[in-house]
Design a protein around this motif. Structure first.
Motif, PDB file in Angstrom:
ATOM      1  N   LEU A 143     -56.397 -69.480 -52.112  1.00 36.65           N
ATOM      2  CA  LEU A 143     -55.640 -68.512 -51.308  1.00 36.65           C
ATOM      3  C   LEU A 143     -56.388 -67.189 -51.175  1.00 36.65           C
ATOM      4  O   LEU A 143     -56.220 -66.480 -50.184  1.00 36.65           O
ATOM      5  CB  LEU A 143     -54.244 -68.316 -51.901  1.00 36.65           C
ATOM      6  CG  LEU A 143     -53.314 -69.503 -51.603  1.00 36.65           C
ATOM      7  CD1 LEU A 143     -52.036 -69.428 -52.425  1.00 36.65           C
ATOM      8  CD2 LEU A 143     -52.973 -69.566 -50.113  1.00 36.65           C
ATOM      9  N   GLU A 144     -57.246 -66.868 -52.160  1.00 35.22           N
ATOM     10  CA  GLU A 144     -58.069 -65.654 -52.009  1.00 35.22           C
ATOM     11  C   GLU A 144     -58.904 -65.751 -50.728  1.00 35.22           C
ATOM     12  O   GLU A 144     -59.128 -64.753 -50.046  1.00 35.22           O
ATOM     13  CB  GLU A 144     -58.997 -65.461 -53.217  1.00 35.22           C
ATOM     14  CG  GLU A 144     -58.315 -64.940 -54.474  1.00 35.22           C
ATOM     15  CD  GLU A 144     -57.574 -63.629 -54.257  1.00 35.22           C
ATOM     16  OE1 GLU A 144     -58.061 -62.767 -53.496  1.00 35.22           O
ATOM     17  OE2 GLU A 144     -56.482 -63.469 -54.845  1.00 35.22           O
ATOM     18  N   GLN A 145     -59.359 -66.971 -50.408  1.00 38.13           N
ATOM     19  CA  GLN A 145     -60.133 -67.156 -49.158  1.00 38.13           C
ATOM     20  C   GLN A 145     -59.266 -66.861 -47.940  1.00 38.13           C
ATOM     21  O   GLN A 145     -59.713 -66.254 -46.974  1.00 38.13           O
ATOM     22  CB  GLN A 145     -60.610 -68.604 -49.031  1.00 38.13           C
ATOM     23  CG  GLN A 145     -61.685 -69.005 -49.998  1.00 38.13           C
ATOM     24  CD  GLN A 145     -61.991 -70.491 -49.818  1.00 38.13           C
ATOM     25  OE1 GLN A 145     -61.960 -71.031 -48.725  1.00 38.13           O
ATOM     26  NE2 GLN A 145     -62.273 -71.160 -50.925  1.00 38.13           N
ATOM     27  N   LEU A 146     -58.004 -67.305 -48.005  1.00 39.10           N
ATOM     28  CA  LEU A 146     -57.096 -67.077 -46.871  1.00 39.10           C
ATOM     29  C   LEU A 146     -56.828 -65.581 -46.709  1.00 39.10           C
ATOM     30  O   LEU A 146     -56.900 -65.028 -45.606  1.00 39.10           O
ATOM     31  CB  LEU A 146     -55.778 -67.839 -47.084  1.00 39.10           C
ATOM     32  CG  LEU A 146     -54.726 -67.674 -45.995  1.00 39.10           C
ATOM     33  CD1 LEU A 146     -55.226 -68.199 -44.647  1.00 39.10           C
ATOM     34  CD2 LEU A 146     -53.428 -68.411 -46.382  1.00 39.10           C
ATOM     35  N   TRP A 147     -56.525 -64.897 -47.828  1.00 42.98           N
ATOM     36  CA  TRP A 147     -56.261 -63.446 -47.732  1.00 42.98           C
ATOM     37  C   TRP A 147     -57.502 -62.733 -47.173  1.00 42.98           C
ATOM     38  O   TRP A 147     -57.395 -61.848 -46.332  1.00 42.98           O
ATOM     39  CB  TRP A 147     -55.925 -62.824 -49.092  1.00 42.98           C
ATOM     40  CG  TRP A 147     -54.914 -63.471 -49.988  1.00 42.98           C
ATOM     41  CD1 TRP A 147     -54.955 -63.480 -51.362  1.00 42.98           C
ATOM     42  CD2 TRP A 147     -53.694 -64.161 -49.641  1.00 42.98           C
ATOM     43  NE1 TRP A 147     -53.864 -64.154 -51.879  1.00 42.98           N
ATOM     44  CE2 TRP A 147     -53.072 -64.571 -50.851  1.00 42.98           C
ATOM     45  CE3 TRP A 147     -53.080 -64.496 -48.440  1.00 42.98           C
ATOM     46  CZ2 TRP A 147     -51.870 -65.280 -50.886  1.00 42.98           C
ATOM     47  CZ3 TRP A 147     -51.882 -65.205 -48.472  1.00 42.98           C
ATOM     48  CH2 TRP A 147     -51.289 -65.589 -49.665  1.00 42.98           C
TER      49      TRP A 147
END
Ligand code: SF4
Length: 343
Positions: free
Chosen positions: A13-17
């Motif tokens: 999810l860090e990639q998505l943010w």
């Protein structure tokens, strides 16, 4: 889209943010636009199954602001440096076509601000008159793209019959309004597939503004009393802060140049950081409340709404501080959508 909505792994999810934040910076920049919100009336003829202002709440103390009160709020918006004033209400036919058109003209003449209306599913003649008077934008959330789910939570009114918000949004664009819409995240019965389609519909409608917030039911409503069915455990979208950030981030990726607020509903779930996290995961707008404090608690769509006791000045200071603390800066001018040449 669905895979991302189901993703729980923090490092993924860090990639998505990160992707949403990068796209936000590239397409709409580091400015955060402030839209001064004035809740001009709490009267409503509708019976939305989650909302504290629904018509069936007969013992609720209702209010409708006067022309002078609304104009005073618009002057405050100008004085605080906001580029837009947003007039919002339930679907209140005590707000007549001519009365509001006069107010729109007066606000425009006196302040020059961009004017956003959010007054429900009004007849075409009203929308035309207010656009002609100078209103620039109109917000109408479609809440869910799934017709069955929509009908379950929005019973028709005798006044206008079956509602078709998608058709209304297209009409608003035809009339030259910037059109805004959005959904609630985690409505009972909302599946991951439905929510992924909602985001695709934002893109297909080419919306100028998109608001997403967690579903929060007023306890004294059919949804608050648990009267509507949930989807199966595997398919039901939870109404969490975390899920709302995922929808926000995916919305930014799907609609790179739209104006997207970090909503009060997010601040309600996480007063300390909700707004900031929204801004860091795709949002570029905040909506400080200008409604006079004596009315704010009466505009109770859902309980424990953030920021109902703060004055307009407190809201302004608080939000400016939060924007600067994350390295962004307040926007200037109307902050209209700038269509990106490559979209
Ligand atoms: S959500 Fe809006 S239209 Fe529906 S009952 Fe509440 S104020 Fe009225």
């Amino acid at each position: 889209m669905e895979r991302w909505l189901r993703e729980e792994d923090a490092s993924c999810l860090e990639q998505l943010w990160g992707a949403a934040d990068a796209v936000r910076r590239e397409y709409v920049g580091d400015e955060v636009h402030l839209r001064g919100l004035v809740e001009i009336s709490s009267h409503c003829i509708r019976k939305c199954a989650y909302c504290g202002l629904r018509a069936e709440h007969r013992d609720l103390q209702r209010y409708r602001m006067t022309r002078d009160e609304i104009l005073e709020c618009a002057r405050q918006a100008r004085d605080y440096g906001y580029g837009t004033v947003v007039m919002q209400s339930g679907e209140d036919y005590g707000i007549t076509r001519e009365w509001l058109a006069n107010i729109v003209r007066a606000v425009k003449q006196e302040t020059g601000l961009a004017i956003t209306l959010s007054l429900g599913e009004r007849p075409d003649e009203d929308l035309v008159a207010w656009r002609t008077a100078g209103a620039n934008r109109y917000l109408l959330r479609f809440e869910t793209s799934d017709r069955d789910l929509y009908d379950r939570i929005h019973p028709p009114t005798s006044r206008q019959g079956l509602s078709d918000r998608i058709a209304l949004l297209k009409r608003l664009k035809q009339l030259g309004y910037e059109a805004g819409s959005g959904v609630m995240v985690g409505i009972p019965g909302q599946t991951y597939t439905i929510l992924a389609r909602d985001i695709a519909l934002f893109r297909d409608l080419d919306l100028d503004m998109i608001g997403v917030g967690p579903f929060i039911a007023h306890p004294d409503t059919p949804l608050g009393r648990g009267e509507l069915p949930f989807a199966s455990e595997r398919e039901q979208v939870p109404n969490t802060e975390f899920m709302t950030y995922k929808v926000l981030a995916l919305t930014r990726l799907a609609c790179p140049d739209a104006n997207i607020p970090s909503t009060t509903a997010l601040a309600t779930l996480n007063l300390a950081q909700g707004r900031e996290l929204g801004l860091m995961r795709g949002a570029n707008v905040v909506m400080p409340n200008l409604t006079p404090v004596r009315y704010r608690a009466l505009y109770e769509i859902y309980p424990a709404k953030a920021c109902i006791r703060e004055s307009a000045g407190d809201c302004c200071d608080c939000l400016l501080g939060r924007i600067r603390a994350i390295g962004r800066f307040p926007g200037t001018g109307a902050g209209s959508r700038k269509h990106h040449p490559y979209i």
